[in-house]
Design a protein around this motif. Structure first.
Motif, PDB file in Angstrom:
ATOM      1  N   LYS A   1      -6.586   4.274   1.079  1.00 30.66           N
ATOM      2  CA  LYS A   1      -7.265   3.770   1.267  1.00 30.66           C
ATOM      3  C   LYS A   1      -8.555   4.057   1.331  1.00 30.66           C
ATOM      4  O   LYS A   1      -9.607   3.518   0.494  1.00 30.66           O
ATOM      5  N   ALA A   2      -9.167   5.216   1.898  1.00 33.75           N
ATOM      6  CA  ALA A   2     -10.635   6.107   2.510  1.00 33.75           C
ATOM      7  C   ALA A   2     -10.937   5.772   0.871  1.00 33.75           C
ATOM      8  O   ALA A   2     -11.890   6.151   0.277  1.00 33.75           O
TER       9      ALA A   2
ATOM     10  N   GLU B   1       0.728  -1.216  -0.136  1.00 31.22           N
ATOM     11  CA  GLU B   1      -0.269   0.375  -0.774  1.00 31.22           C
ATOM     12  C   GLU B   1       0.805   1.162   0.418  1.00 31.22           C
ATOM     13  O   GLU B   1       0.758   2.070  -0.163  1.00 31.22           O
TER      14      GLU B   1
ATOM     15  N   LYS C   1     -10.066   4.769  -1.803  1.00 30.19           N
ATOM     16  CA  LYS C   1     -10.752   3.820  -2.774  1.00 30.19           C
ATOM     17  C   LYS C   1     -12.340   2.598  -2.162  1.00 30.19           C
ATOM     18  O   LYS C   1     -12.961   2.715  -2.855  1.00 30.19           O
ATOM     19  N   GLU C   2     -12.438   3.391  -0.873  1.00 29.13           N
ATOM     20  CA  GLU C   2     -13.219   2.916  -0.549  1.00 29.13           C
ATOM     21  C   GLU C   2     -15.112   3.711  -0.863  1.00 29.13           C
ATOM     22  O   GLU C   2     -15.864   3.237  -0.807  1.00 29.13           O
ATOM     23  N   ASP C   3     -14.416   4.932  -1.224  1.00 32.79           N
ATOM     24  CA  ASP C   3     -15.558   5.887  -1.240  1.00 32.79           C
ATOM     25  C   ASP C   3     -16.371   5.631  -2.943  1.00 32.79           C
ATOM     26  O   ASP C   3     -17.093   6.072  -2.966  1.00 32.79           O
ATOM     27  N   LYS C   4     -14.976   4.811  -3.432  1.00 36.16           N
ATOM     28  CA  LYS C   4     -15.673   4.877  -5.268  1.00 36.16           C
ATOM     29  C   LYS C   4     -16.627   3.298  -5.000  1.00 36.16           C
ATOM     30  O   LYS C   4     -17.194   2.276  -4.276  1.00 36.16           O
TER      31      LYS C   4
ATOM     32  N   GLU D   1      -3.579   5.937   4.205  1.00 39.79           N
ATOM     33  CA  GLU D   1      -4.759   6.048   5.144  1.00 39.79           C
ATOM     34  C   GLU D   1      -6.034   6.720   3.845  1.00 39.79           C
ATOM     35  O   GLU D   1      -7.142   6.319   4.029  1.00 39.79           O
TER      36      GLU D   1
END
Length: 414
Positions: free
Chosen positions: A408-409, A343, A411-414, A405
């Motif tokens: 990662k956030a 990451e 990618k999670e929002d997409k 961080e």
């Protein structure tokens, strides 16, 4: 008041890979010292010189780079760097070289001793500083130096012409060592050494690849300690057996849901470059305290050599990280990042290793783009503790964590 009860550490398990690998690394020095005391000739050997040559000939060799790293890790690096600088060596050259050249003069270091050399084995597939360093050793000791020239390869693959060029040098060094030491080359012994080296390399590379699992079954800083065996003893039977044990333990860790990484693995990074040996605890703790596990590094896998015959050995030694072009170096690192679900990339800009660090800004930029990961660098040194700032390192690691961080956030929002 009652007596304070001291907690004693449990005795190490003699059947564990860690114990076995530690013993092999220590024996490399004690065996060489014993050989010297018996009157045998002992050499100093560059880490990427083909270990199969002295191993097949039955010669004892020590590795100045390993010794310098050990001295630096135990706090003696600056003392010996100062000693070398008092002799006129610039503090701008490799700290391994300065420590080694100082040791050549003082002949004693409580952190790690090894016998003085009767010959030196040099290979410039690491860097050309190595040539001048080993030349100075040979001149100071009035001993022979055996040099194998492996040129930088601008192409993606090692050509047959380069294999031929390297092969002739290998045989020239073998015959010269036979004449100087009285030892004789055996094709049967070479096949045996080749098998041992191949097994150690396969087990090592497969063990490091266990980081493909999430969480990783090991703390990546373990690799920096275990790789000493791959440098000094990969041509020995016990090295392959110990690496096989290491692989078994990592597989068991995965199956049992355990790891040598203590704490929750929140982020996974690749560490680029040689370790900061004087600051190993600081660099490790700065990551671990934030839940960051260093799961892979090209530095460890660089000492895995797999081949089937003499020409294959020549090709393998012509294809180590510092002798290959940027494109192949980049692609190998991208594969490690993707295989191990990395990451972020933490780059050690190493004052001692300008060859490695010089092309790293461009390479790390390309790796970051190809893998979609943030890249952060910090200034340091592999053995000179004066070239590292704890505050800068902490700031850079904190920045990397925040970038990972945010990544990662996003990618999670997409």
């Amino acid at each position: 008041m009652g007596e304070e009860v001291k907690k004693s550490r449990p005795a190490p398990d003699p059947n564990s890979a860690k114990f076995k690998l530690g013993k092999i690394a220590a024996d490399a020095y004690t065996d060489a010292i014993a050989a010297k005391e018996r009157g045998e000739l002992v050499g100093w050997c560059a880490s990427n010189f083909p270990v199969e040559i002295p191993e097949t000939l039955g010669l004892y060799v020590c590795y100045p780079e390993n010794q310098a790293a050990g001295i630096a890790a135990r706090g003696g690096g600056v003392r010996l760097c100062n000693e070398a600088e008092s002799e006129g060596y610039s503090n701008d050259i490799c700290a391994y070289a300065r420590i080694s050249l100082a040791y050549l003069k003082v002949k004693d270091a409580p952190e790690q001793n090894m016998p003085q050399p009767d010959f030196v084995l040099c290979c410039n597939n690491i860097c050309n500083c190595m040539i001048k360093w080993y030349e100075n050793i040979a001149i100071e000791r009035n001993i022979p130096m055996y040099l194998i020239d492996i040129p930088y390869n601008p192409d993606y693959e090692v050509s047959d012409a380069e294999v031929e060029y390297v092969r002739e040098q290998f045989w020239d060094v073998i015959h010269s060592l036979e004449e100087y030491t009285g030892k004789k080359w055996s094709d049967e012994k070479f096949k045996e050494v080749m098998e041992y080296s191949g097994k150690a390399s396969r087990m090592w590379i497969e063990a490091t690849s266990q980081a493909k699992y999430i969480p990783s079954p090991f703390n990546g800083f373990d690799l920096l300690n275990h790789m000493a065996v791959m440098v000094t003893a990969r041509g020995k039977k016990e090295a392959g057996e110990a690496m096989e044990q290491l692989l078994k333990e990592y597989k068991e860790n995965h199956e049992n849901g355990t790891s040598t990484f203590r704490g929750e693995e929140k982020y996974r990074i690749m560490f680029e470059g040689i370790a900061c040996w004087p600051w190993l605890r600081v660099t490790s703790t700065g990551l671990k305290s934030r839940g960051i596990n260093m799961v892979t590094t090209i530095y460890a896998d660089a000492f895995g050599f797999i081949y089937d015959d003499f020409d294959g050995m020549c090709r393998a030694y012509a294809n180590v990280p510092n002798s290959m072009n940027l494109e192949q170096s980049r692609d190998k690192r991208i594969k490690l990042c993707k295989d191990n679900h990395v990451e972020g990339l933490l780059v050690h800009t190493n004052r001692s290793c300008k060859l490695w660090s010089g092309f790293m800004p461009e390479m790390s930029r390309q790796i970051g783009e190809a893998c979609g990961i943030p890249v952060v660098s910090f200034d340091g040194d592999q053995a000179d503790a004066r070239n590292f700032s704890e505050a800068q390192y902490d700031t850079r690691v904190q920045g990397l964590m925040e970038l990972m961080e945010a990544n990662k956030a996003g990618k999670e929002d997409k």
